[in-house]
Design a protein around this motif. Sequence first.
Motif, short mmCIF file in Angstrom:
data_model
loop_
_atom_site.label_atom_id
_atom_site.label_comp_id
_atom_site.label_asym_id
_atom_site.label_seq_id
_atom_site.Cartn_x
_atom_site.Cartn_y
_atom_site.Cartn_z
N ILE A 27 -13.69 41.48 -23.19
CA ILE A 27 -12.72 42.37 -22.53
C ILE A 27 -13.30 43.77 -22.55
O ILE A 27 -13.91 44.18 -23.52
CB ILE A 27 -11.40 42.42 -23.33
N LEU A 28 -13.10 44.49 -21.50
CA LEU A 28 -13.54 45.88 -21.50
C LEU A 28 -12.58 46.72 -22.33
O LEU A 28 -11.40 46.77 -22.03
CB LEU A 28 -13.51 46.43 -20.07
N TYR A 284 -12.10 31.93 -22.28
CA TYR A 284 -10.69 32.31 -22.33
C TYR A 284 -10.15 32.05 -23.72
O TYR A 284 -9.45 32.88 -24.31
CB TYR A 284 -9.92 31.52 -21.27
N ALA A 285 -10.47 30.91 -24.27
CA ALA A 285 -10.03 30.56 -25.63
C ALA A 285 -10.55 31.60 -26.63
O ALA A 285 -9.84 31.99 -27.56
CB ALA A 285 -10.51 29.17 -26.01
N LEU A 406 -5.15 36.68 -18.88
CA LEU A 406 -4.32 35.78 -18.09
C LEU A 406 -4.80 35.77 -16.65
O LEU A 406 -4.85 34.72 -16.00
CB LEU A 406 -2.84 36.19 -18.15
N ILE A 407 -5.16 36.95 -16.17
CA ILE A 407 -5.67 37.02 -14.80
C ILE A 407 -6.97 36.23 -14.67
O ILE A 407 -7.17 35.48 -13.72
CB ILE A 407 -5.87 38.49 -14.37
N SER A 408 -7.85 36.39 -15.65
CA SER A 408 -9.12 35.66 -15.56
C SER A 408 -8.88 34.16 -15.69
O SER A 408 -9.59 33.35 -15.10
CB SER A 408 -10.12 36.15 -16.60
N LEU B 453 -1.78 35.72 -9.10
CA LEU B 453 -2.68 36.85 -8.97
C LEU B 453 -2.05 37.93 -8.10
O LEU B 453 -2.12 39.12 -8.39
CB LEU B 453 -4.00 36.42 -8.34
N GLN B 454 -1.44 37.50 -7.04
CA GLN B 454 -0.81 38.43 -6.11
C GLN B 454 0.25 39.24 -6.83
O GLN B 454 0.31 40.47 -6.69
CB GLN B 454 -0.18 37.64 -4.95
#
Lengths: 434, 469
Positions: A27-28, A284-285, A406-408, B453-454
């Motif tokens: 993560i950044l 992700y994990a 979550l997005i990734s 995502l949206q």
Amino acid sequence: MRVSGVPVVKWDKPEFLPTHTVSSVLILPHHDNINCLLKKMEISVAEAEKRTGKNAVNMQETYTVYLIETRPVDAASEGTNPALDSLWRRYSEFELLRNYLLVTYPFAVVPPLPEKRAEFVWHKLSADNMDPDFVERRRVGLENFLLRVASHPVLSSDKIFYLFLTEENGWKETVFETGFQAKADSRLKALNATFRVKNPDKRFAEMKHYGDELQSVISQLLRVRARAADRLYGVYKVHGNYGRVFSEWSAIEKEMGDGLQSAGHHMDAYAASVDDILEEEEHYADQLKEYLFYADALRTVCRKHELTQYELEMAVQDLTSKKQQQEELATGTIRTFSLKGMTSKLFGQETPEQREAKLKMLETQIEEGEEQVKERNAECDEFVKSAWVDIERFKEQKDHDLRESLISYAIMQISMCKKGIQVWNNAKECFNKM
Amino acid sequence: MSGSVVDNTVSSGNSSAAIPTDISGQILDLDEDDDLEVFSKDTTLTDGSSLNASMQTSSASMINQYKFEEEEEDADTKDIFVTVDNPESHVTAIETYITYRVETKTTRSEFDSSEFEVRRRYQDFLWLKGRLEEAHPTLIVHPLPEKFVMKGMVERFNEDFIETRRSALHKFLNKIAEHPIFSSSEDFKIFLTAGSGELTSHKKQGPGFLSRMGETVKAVAAAVRGVRSRPQEFTDMQEYVEAFSQKISSIDKVTQRIVREQKEYLEELKECGPTYALWSQSEEELAEPLKNVAGCVDKCCKETDEQVKHLNDHLIPVLHEYVLCADTLKAVLRRRDNIQADFEAKTEALATKKADRDADSKVLSLAWGSLVGRSPEEVKQQKQQKLKGEIKEMRDELDKTEDRLEWANNALKSDWTRWQKGMRTDLRSAFIDTAERNVSYYEKCLAVWESFLQSQRTDAEGNGNVDFS
């Protein structure tokens, strides 16, 4: 905030695992910290290597070392490419660094290290510490740890941390010279002790509770996810059998042969695609795991608050009782039971001289007690203030990072679906030719 | 000998995670699942010598009947529509059974009316199949669903079982109706149109039990004898059928395994959504995205569930039908072989008899003849007459058998081509259907995650931190 990239690490992977570039940073760290070390210096954990050597009991052991590379930022931005400084560290040294930070900055939510042993593995993933995939993921985790520390408003300016990155030899001795071990021992004892605090700061109590919940729910999520990954692996791999049978079947068919054969190839591709899919999910994990361990760090801070609060309360209690004793002695009334009081009742009062001496002693003690209360109060306030600042910082970081995770995850799922659509569309075309 | 088909192709539902740890890129071996015994007590006779009375026509016209490979069946020229639906259970003192409604709509002239509705039970279908096989031993009859399945606690009256069976019975009748020979069978017509009383009495006709037994004995003898010189094309067919049988059984097994694994995956996935939802309860900023993810996972679960259902309801029944077909084909080839063996045996017998006739009279018979007061010449004459009679009989019988063999071979060849075409069509469309369904599954899941995502995108822009790398 820019973070350095990491070159590809090629390990002796078994033939069926593809080699690919792993993103260096989980993560950044997004917190914009003007003075932190990361602004001045590029840091990366570039490589991992196996070493053998003799350990403390003079036995051969194999361990892994990690290459830490650093480079000042300014020079790079001017277009020149200065040489990288680098040194090797093993996992135990990272642990030492972290313990030092924990003890020296008790109010800070100290970034966690990647796990020592692989847990929450689904069966295919190796739980062996020497497994190249595990080592690779640990390399990434260690780099992430360093980047987090280097971007922390307080921790990044620590001298020991700086030396960890720059001084290969003698660093261990320097750490021990700080005498943090002594503090470490008492801290450990305190944290493990059970005590009741009468007036904890509500916010910290809530935070501790939150830490418990976070730990529990992330553990559950990791467990469930690992089991689902296991099953998904099975589903994909069984399709590989289609490939084999279609191929054999195509040999006995005339018109259907070509269609069957090529459909079979797509089934093989489908079966093979799960390896990449699950490897990505492993990242992700890992992101979740980081926050699982962060939850523990958070709870540690809350516990430390309880400890300081407790010590304050103890000091106050002590002072109060001393003051009471003083009052009783001065007025002659006995409000509190004491053996002395009883014996004096039974065997007669003390002499005035004895009382004088006692009063004098109490006065000194009360003075000292008041000093201590003042100190501890200040300590407590100080702790609450700095800890809460860091907790707020942590909260923001966590919300940002986990949302990105979550997005990734969603992006991964989308990629998996796209692959599925492609394979089955291809297969359908082949079936059409049957 | 009644044919009993023991089919060991279907595996039980007990899947252990028998996946070796070093196998990742390689193919999973089909593990040693418990064999599922499926018994179909098929009362079909395997010999070809009993003929339905209505088929005793001259060989020439028989040959003509089998030129149906030139006829292409168009949907436009379809003149008979059969449906099987509406299962109902019937309870009597002795037993409980299910009947199905069989509805026929037709414009064919041999039918008295254009619409018929009757109720039939599984036994009736079995009877029809048996009659068709008796009448045409080397034609390929589409298989019936199994009589019963022994799989743990599946009872005969389980809803899914009944539906699966109904669907298979429907396909069976439609295959019969599409078949140029079978669809004009008298038995078929009676099956579709007769009231239950009429059907029962019709069933009692046909070659009696004893004559069937007599034929059976002959058939066993023929089977034991074996075929001496089977034509290459039938040997090729046999090899093909062996291989096809293996492959289709494997595919059936693989598909069943996939369904099992998918179901287990679904079980685990079902726990993910609630875990995210639980997590969202402890969070503030993260609550919304977490709840959103929980919803997405739940939606994907639903899609997975439907996808598995589709596999189960569409692909698996078709594969299973063709597993049974493979056994039918083997039986058909056996019956053809038996006819040929019979022919070969009769040829041999005739040759032996002829040799007898040409050989010198035996001393013993002459001696006997003289004992009863007949001259050696008389005895010899009588013997020759007797042999001549026998040879003529055998000759006639042999001719008939030869015709039957030629007829059987041609029938098989034509129907074989027809069957192959049908198999190709059926399996191709089943696979295409499955592929399309899988694409649709992934497309739906894709949409679910893209909408997530949206929503995060618009959220981020709303909050002012646009951070999408």
